[in-house]
Design a protein around this motif. Structure first.
Motif, PDB file in Angstrom:
ATOM      1  N   SER A 120       0.837  -1.202   0.000  1.00 36.53           N
ATOM      2  CA  SER A 120       0.000   0.000   0.000  1.00 36.53           C
ATOM      3  C   SER A 120       0.868   1.247   0.000  1.00 36.53           C
ATOM      4  O   SER A 120       2.033   1.222   0.417  1.00 36.53           O
ATOM      5  N   THR A 121       0.282   2.344  -0.455  1.00 39.47           N
ATOM      6  CA  THR A 121       1.012   3.621  -0.399  1.00 39.47           C
ATOM      7  C   THR A 121       1.306   4.005   1.039  1.00 39.47           C
ATOM      8  O   THR A 121       2.334   4.629   1.320  1.00 39.47           O
ATOM      9  N   LEU A 158       2.848   1.323  -8.207  1.00 40.93           N
ATOM     10  CA  LEU A 158       1.611   1.915  -7.683  1.00 40.93           C
ATOM     11  C   LEU A 158       1.172   3.134  -8.484  1.00 40.93           C
ATOM     12  O   LEU A 158       0.249   3.844  -8.074  1.00 40.93           O
ATOM     13  N   VAL A 167      -3.612   3.817  -7.436  1.00 42.62           N
ATOM     14  CA  VAL A 167      -4.283   2.856  -6.564  1.00 42.62           C
ATOM     15  C   VAL A 167      -5.217   3.584  -5.606  1.00 42.62           C
ATOM     16  O   VAL A 167      -5.097   4.794  -5.393  1.00 42.62           O
TER      17      VAL A 167
END
Length: 233
Positions: A120-121, A158, A167
């Protein structure tokens, strides 16, 4: 909240913010520390008490570095370093820069029972921030190498072909807010290392987000999506 408090101290110099940050960090650390793997657990009463998530440990590392810098107490840097090195062992691929989401341990053996490899970011961002802050303090080369690869992974995996983070485009819930956390620590990286490529990448994403505001100059973190005019989002 600990990070917000310590940033309040950095900005204003008011002791109450530093006191709040330190007190709450200590409460969390003492309650959540899994001594057999040197990481902080995900939750006390929900989920698995022997689970550790990057979204817990990355921010704790950042917070500990900030508290250490503000107080001069080296023990907080040591806490940050231990958490980081164990996150690096269990939740990170140093070859690619991929940060895993979570892992569950067998408390009897310390072996990994299961893991979630979602990147995830949020997690790329907080581990990036911790790597930069630890490199600033300790100077060990692997922190800088990790930071380079964590950020490169985010830009490569991403983002779309234009380098725009693509995303988590849902406009409700909390996932879309993760991107702002990546941007905070990518900004730290860009300033720390005077990296023009990352500065331009940040500007490109900011420009894209700006161009998706609505007529009231309101935007949201799902910045590939035009903000609606119905005042709901």
């Amino acid at each position: 909240l600990v990070i917000a408090a310590i940033r309040g101290y950095q900005t204003t110099g008011k002791q109450m913010y530093l006191d709040d940050a330190k007190r709450n960090f200590d409460l969390i650390y003492n309650r959540a520390y899994l001594g057999y793997v040197g990481l902080l657990r995900w939750a006390e009463h929900t989920g698995d008490r022997n689970g550790a998530n990057s979204c817990i440990n990355g921010p704790a590392e950042v917070a500990a570095c900030y508290i250490a810098a503000a107080t001069g107490d080296e023990s907080y840097y040591e806490k940050a370093r231990e958490l980081y090195d164990n996150q690096r062992q269990y939740l990170f691929d140093p070859a690619t820069g991929h940060v895993d989401d979570s892992v569950v341990f067998n408390p009897e053996t310390g072996n990994v029972v299961s893991r979630n490899t979602w990147a995830s970011t949020y997690n790329q961002g907080t581990m990036l921030g911790a790597a930069v802050l630890l490199h600033r303090h300790y100077g060990d080369a692997y922190y800088k190498q990790d930071a380079d690869r964590i950020l490169a992974f985010a830009k490569r995996e991403l983002c779309n072909s234009f380098g725009i983070v693509h995303v988590c485009q849902n406009v409700d819930g909390d996932f879309q807010g993760f991107k702002g956390i990546l941007m905070r620590y990518a900004g730290l990286y860009a300033r720390e290392y005077q990296d023009a490529d990352t500065q331009n990448w940040l500007i490109g994403n900011a420009f894209h987000a700006y161009n998706n505001i609505n007529s009231l100059s309101y935007g949201h973190s799902a910045w590939l999506t035009k903000a609606s005019e119905d005042h709901l989002y």
